[in-house]
Design a protein around this motif. Structure first.
Motif, PDB file in Angstrom:
ATOM      1  N   GLY A  71     -37.240  82.438   8.906  1.00  0.00           N
ATOM      2  CA  GLY A  71     -36.607  83.028  10.071  1.00  0.00           C
ATOM      3  C   GLY A  71     -35.725  82.067  10.841  1.00  0.00           C
ATOM      4  N   ARG A  72     -35.594  80.831  10.358  1.00  0.00           N
ATOM      5  CA  ARG A  72     -34.768  79.838  11.047  1.00  0.00           C
ATOM      6  C   ARG A  72     -33.295  80.038  10.689  1.00  0.00           C
ATOM      7  NH1 ARG A  72     -38.949  76.294   9.033  1.00  0.00           N
ATOM      8  NH2 ARG A  72     -40.470  75.842  10.670  1.00  0.00           N
ATOM      9  N   ALA A  73     -32.438  79.742  11.649  1.00  0.00           N
ATOM     10  CA  ALA A  73     -30.994  79.873  11.433  1.00  0.00           C
ATOM     11  C   ALA A  73     -30.412  78.566  10.908  1.00  0.00           C
ATOM     12  CB  ALA A  73     -30.301  80.273  12.729  1.00  0.00           C
ATOM     13  N   HIS A  74     -29.401  78.652  10.061  1.00  0.00           N
ATOM     14  CA  HIS A  74     -28.794  77.473   9.445  1.00  0.00           C
ATOM     15  C   HIS A  74     -27.277  77.629   9.380  1.00  0.00           C
ATOM     16  CE1 HIS A  74     -32.637  75.824   7.833  1.00  0.00           C
ATOM     17  NE2 HIS A  74     -32.982  77.100   7.769  1.00  0.00           N
ATOM     18  N   ILE A  75     -26.607  76.478   9.361  1.00  0.00           N
ATOM     19  CA  ILE A  75     -25.178  76.417   9.053  1.00  0.00           C
ATOM     20  C   ILE A  75     -25.092  76.013   7.590  1.00  0.00           C
ATOM     21  CG2 ILE A  75     -22.990  75.265   9.563  1.00  0.00           C
ATOM     22  CD1 ILE A  75     -24.064  74.733  12.386  1.00  0.00           C
ATOM     23  N   VAL A  76     -24.592  76.897   6.754  1.00  0.00           N
ATOM     24  CA  VAL A  76     -24.646  76.672   5.305  1.00  0.00           C
ATOM     25  C   VAL A  76     -23.259  76.646   4.686  1.00  0.00           C
ATOM     26  CG1 VAL A  76     -26.947  77.694   5.081  1.00  0.00           C
ATOM     27  CG2 VAL A  76     -24.929  79.159   4.873  1.00  0.00           C
ATOM     28  N   THR A  77     -23.199  75.974   3.553  1.00  0.00           N
ATOM     29  CA  THR A  77     -21.971  75.927   2.764  1.00  0.00           C
ATOM     30  C   THR A  77     -22.305  76.273   1.323  1.00  0.00           C
ATOM     31  OG1 THR A  77     -20.008  74.581   2.265  1.00  0.00           O
ATOM     32  CG2 THR A  77     -22.166  73.470   2.156  1.00  0.00           C
ATOM     33  N   ARG A  78     -21.303  76.274   0.452  1.00  0.00           N
ATOM     34  CA  ARG A  78     -21.518  76.645  -0.952  1.00  0.00           C
ATOM     35  C   ARG A  78     -21.627  75.411  -1.843  1.00  0.00           C
ATOM     36  NH1 ARG A  78     -16.446  80.509  -1.845  1.00  0.00           N
ATOM     37  NH2 ARG A  78     -15.517  78.691  -0.828  1.00  0.00           N
ATOM     38  N   THR A  96     -16.736  70.779  16.790  1.00  0.00           N
ATOM     39  CA  THR A  96     -16.787  72.115  16.210  1.00  0.00           C
ATOM     40  C   THR A  96     -18.181  72.431  15.693  1.00  0.00           C
ATOM     41  OG1 THR A  96     -14.462  71.923  15.553  1.00  0.00           O
ATOM     42  CG2 THR A  96     -15.756  73.650  14.501  1.00  0.00           C
ATOM     43  N   TYR A  97     -18.797  71.447  15.034  1.00  0.00           N
ATOM     44  CA  TYR A  97     -20.145  71.659  14.505  1.00  0.00           C
ATOM     45  C   TYR A  97     -21.138  71.886  15.646  1.00  0.00           C
ATOM     46  CZ  TYR A  97     -24.502  70.872  11.979  1.00  0.00           C
ATOM     47  OH  TYR A  97     -25.750  71.024  11.448  1.00  0.00           O
ATOM     48  N   LYS A  98     -21.005  71.092  16.701  1.00  0.00           N
ATOM     49  CA  LYS A  98     -21.930  71.222  17.829  1.00  0.00           C
ATOM     50  C   LYS A  98     -21.792  72.588  18.495  1.00  0.00           C
ATOM     51  CE  LYS A  98     -23.250  68.945  22.156  1.00  0.00           C
ATOM     52  NZ  LYS A  98     -22.955  67.826  23.089  1.00  0.00           N
ATOM     53  N   LYS A  99     -20.582  73.053  18.634  1.00  0.00           N
ATOM     54  CA  LYS A  99     -20.365  74.365  19.243  1.00  0.00           C
ATOM     55  C   LYS A  99     -20.974  75.467  18.382  1.00  0.00           C
ATOM     56  CE  LYS A  99     -16.719  77.233  21.263  1.00  0.00           C
ATOM     57  NZ  LYS A  99     -15.256  77.350  21.510  1.00  0.00           N
ATOM     58  N   LEU A 100     -20.817  75.362  17.078  1.00  0.00           N
ATOM     59  CA  LEU A 100     -21.396  76.346  16.169  1.00  0.00           C
ATOM     60  C   LEU A 100     -22.921  76.255  16.167  1.00  0.00           C
ATOM     61  CD1 LEU A 100     -20.831  78.553  14.101  1.00  0.00           C
ATOM     62  CD2 LEU A 100     -20.635  76.780  12.347  1.00  0.00           C
ATOM     63  N   TYR A 101     -23.419  75.046  16.287  1.00  0.00           N
ATOM     64  CA  TYR A 101     -24.872  74.828  16.277  1.00  0.00           C
ATOM     65  C   TYR A 101     -25.547  75.513  17.465  1.00  0.00           C
ATOM     66  CZ  TYR A 101     -29.310  72.310  15.797  1.00  0.00           C
ATOM     67  OH  TYR A 101     -30.637  72.000  15.645  1.00  0.00           O
ATOM     68  N   THR A 102     -24.854  75.561  18.594  1.00  0.00           N
ATOM     69  CA  THR A 102     -25.441  76.201  19.786  1.00  0.00           C
ATOM     70  C   THR A 102     -25.601  77.703  19.610  1.00  0.00           C
ATOM     71  OG1 THR A 102     -23.247  76.453  20.813  1.00  0.00           O
ATOM     72  CG2 THR A 102     -24.494  74.440  21.332  1.00  0.00           C
ATOM     73  N   THR A 103     -24.955  78.294  18.627  1.00  0.00           N
ATOM     74  CA  THR A 103     -25.073  79.736  18.396  1.00  0.00           C
ATOM     75  C   THR A 103     -26.272  80.088  17.505  1.00  0.00           C
ATOM     76  OG1 THR A 103     -23.676  79.791  16.394  1.00  0.00           O
ATOM     77  CG2 THR A 103     -22.558  79.924  18.536  1.00  0.00           C
ATOM     78  N   LEU A 104     -26.909  79.083  16.927  1.00  0.00           N
ATOM     79  CA  LEU A 104     -27.993  79.360  15.973  1.00  0.00           C
ATOM     80  C   LEU A 104     -29.165  80.123  16.585  1.00  0.00           C
ATOM     81  CD1 LEU A 104     -28.151  76.143  13.744  1.00  0.00           C
ATOM     82  CD2 LEU A 104     -26.959  78.311  13.347  1.00  0.00           C
ATOM     83  N   PRO A 105     -29.612  79.817  17.826  1.00  0.00           N
ATOM     84  CA  PRO A 105     -30.703  80.627  18.395  1.00  0.00           C
ATOM     85  C   PRO A 105     -30.363  82.107  18.497  1.00  0.00           C
ATOM     86  CG  PRO A 105     -30.458  78.578  19.621  1.00  0.00           C
ATOM     87  CD  PRO A 105     -29.290  78.662  18.690  1.00  0.00           C
ATOM     88  N   ALA A 106     -29.124  82.425  18.835  1.00  0.00           N
ATOM     89  CA  ALA A 106     -28.712  83.829  18.911  1.00  0.00           C
ATOM     90  C   ALA A 106     -28.694  84.464  17.524  1.00  0.00           C
ATOM     91  CB  ALA A 106     -27.333  83.938  19.562  1.00  0.00           C
TER      92      ALA A 106
END
Length: 471
Positions: A65-72, A118-128
């Motif tokens: 159930g954890r959110a992640h920033i993923v790539t291919r 950019t990464y930090k800004k995207l990271y803050t969206t992970l809880p949502a």
């Protein structure tokens, strides 16, 4: 981050930071002096690593159930190719990158991350992102998610039910609710909840339409409320009352954390639609549990045993849904009062949820003494109507026959009422209370036992439960 397009989540499965971490671990394991290499600049910090410009999406892991920033993986290959082209050395693909099995099936926003900001800004969206996925899992009836939700003992579960006119769904005939405030009960050590005293409950009859609008295909029984006094209100006051109940139990809206309120219903979509039509404000972070979906998921996972329809002899099909009446009987709950009453229905829905979470929960019974007292005072109490079964299911392994109901059959529920001397109330506090029977028009009466005997014709009790009698 403003420029993005939509992509399917398939193939996007490697946590971006874990790719960097895997390389650092690989260098350490194999004693590679990366800091002396011409390409070492990309591994000095994670921020330097991001300079390659990585295409990413956000997803949640279906297991954790954890959110992640993923790539291919293909992007990792492109990074290796860049190192080979520019510096003439070949880096391996590390084998200990974190692989994420995405929960989402819909298209996701594609973004290119080339710097730390950019990464930090995207990271803050992970809880949502995690909250959105959790809401979807709860609504779909995922057993693991709902069990975790109940086990935390910090939510308020509010079961609701509307009864409306068959000719015009916008014409409400009744509304009922039952709520259990788990956080308060856990705080005072009153766990698990006792339905007969720890549930807050209410039943409202729309005076404008009572005994004037009668449903023919799915009759309702507004005067058959068994767990307290029904309140007769004008139709214009219903939205105000419903809103006040929800507002008294909900926490503030938030984008990253779930609300303390959890709405519960059996086939809850229709009730949610009624709330929306009435302009009732519900916080966006409220979780919604559908007991029909939850039970279906349990059955599909093999946790409800093997069920048969004795009329056809066929197994219950995967993906089929039990009516509320069928769910109650499958849990060993014989409704002791009328179903198709909004107050009773809401209570039984909450009771069924607790029974699936806490199998040892005892089934409460209406206070027959209170009904006798009401009659002695000149109030004729209506006899609860028997459950109209639409078919039966059996569980082979534990000996229970269970009622399925047909697809689309009216929901059947019941509710609990009153408090008993010396037990805890909804706040988990000891208090002395009284029980009240619901009022009925003077011309309505009857024997509940007679109706129940008719309902149970062909049934008998055994040591293991309720079985269908055969000659």
């Amino acid at each position: 981050m403003a420029d993005f397009r939509l992509v399917n989540p398939e193939g996007w499965e490697y946590d971006l930071q874990s790719v960097y971490s895997a390389y650092i671990g690989y260098f350490q394991l194999h004693n590679i002096p990366w800091y002396d290499r011409t390409w070492g600049q990309f591994f000095e910090t994670f921020e330097q690593f991001l300079g390659f410009s990585w295409p990413v999406i956000t997803v949640t892991d279906s297991s954790t159930g954890r959110a992640h920033i993923v790539t291919r993986l293909t992007t990792v290959g492109a990074f290796i190719k860049m190192i080979k082209t520019r510096f003439g050395e070949t880096l391996p693909t590390p084998d200990n990158m974190l692989k994420v099995t995405h929960f989402e099936t819909s298209q996701r926003h594609l973004r290119n991350v080339a710097d730390w900001a950019t990464y930090k800004k995207l990271y803050t969206t992970l809880p949502a992102v995690a909250l959105a996925a959790f809401k979807t899992r709860i609504r779909a009836g995922e057993p693991k998610a709902i069990r975790e939700l109940w086990a935390k003992r910090d939510k308020t579960f509010l079961a609701i039910d509307f009864e409306w006119s068959e000719r015009n769904p916008a014409t409400f005939l009744e509304w009922g609710y039952a709520a259990v405030r788990c956080g308060h009960l856990e705080a005072v050590g009153a766990w698990p909840p006792m339905p007969e005293s720890n549930y807050r409950k209410g039943h409202y009859i729309i005076g404008d339409y009572v005994d004037k609008i009668v449903n023919k295909h799915c009759p309702t029984y507004p005067w058959q409320y068994a767990w307290g006094d029904s309140q007769i209100i004008p139709r214009t006051k219903l939205p105000q009352i419903v809103q006040s109940v929800i507002s008294s139990l909900a926490s503030p809206d938030a984008e990253t954390t779930a609300n303390s309120l959890v709405l519960v219903g059996h086939g809850v979509s229709s009730d949610i639609q009624r709330l929306e039509e009435t302009k009732i404000k519900i916080p966006h972070n409220v979780l919604i549990v559908d007991t029909a979906s939850f039970e279906r998921a349990l059955f599909n996972a093999g946790e409800r045993g093997v069920m048969h329809d004795p009329k056809t002899g066929k197994h219950r099909a995967q993906g089929s849904t039990l009516s509320l009446g069928g769910l109650l009987h499958s849990l060993g709950i014989e409704p002791p009062c009328a179903l198709h009453n909004a107050g009773n229905d809401a209570f039984l829905c909450l009771l069924a949820l607790q029974k699936m979470m806490e199998p040892g929960t005892a089934t409460p019974m209406p206070d027959t003494d209170a009904r006798k007292k009401s009659k002695a005072a000149g109030l004729v109490m209506a006899a609860p109507m028997p459950v109209a079964f639409m078919g039966h299911l059996s569980v082979v392994d534990d000996g229970y026959w269970k009622s399925l109901g047909r697809s689309g059959s009216p929901r059947v529920r019941e509710r609990e009422r009153g408090v008993v001397d010396g037990v805890t109330d909804e706040m988990g506090l000891m208090r002395r209370g009284s029980k009240y029977g619901s009022m009925s028009p003077p011309e309505i009466g009857g024997s509940w036992k007679d109706d129940r005997d008719k309902e149970k014709e062909g049934w008998f009790k055994s040591a293991k439960g309720v079985r269908l009698g055969t000659k």
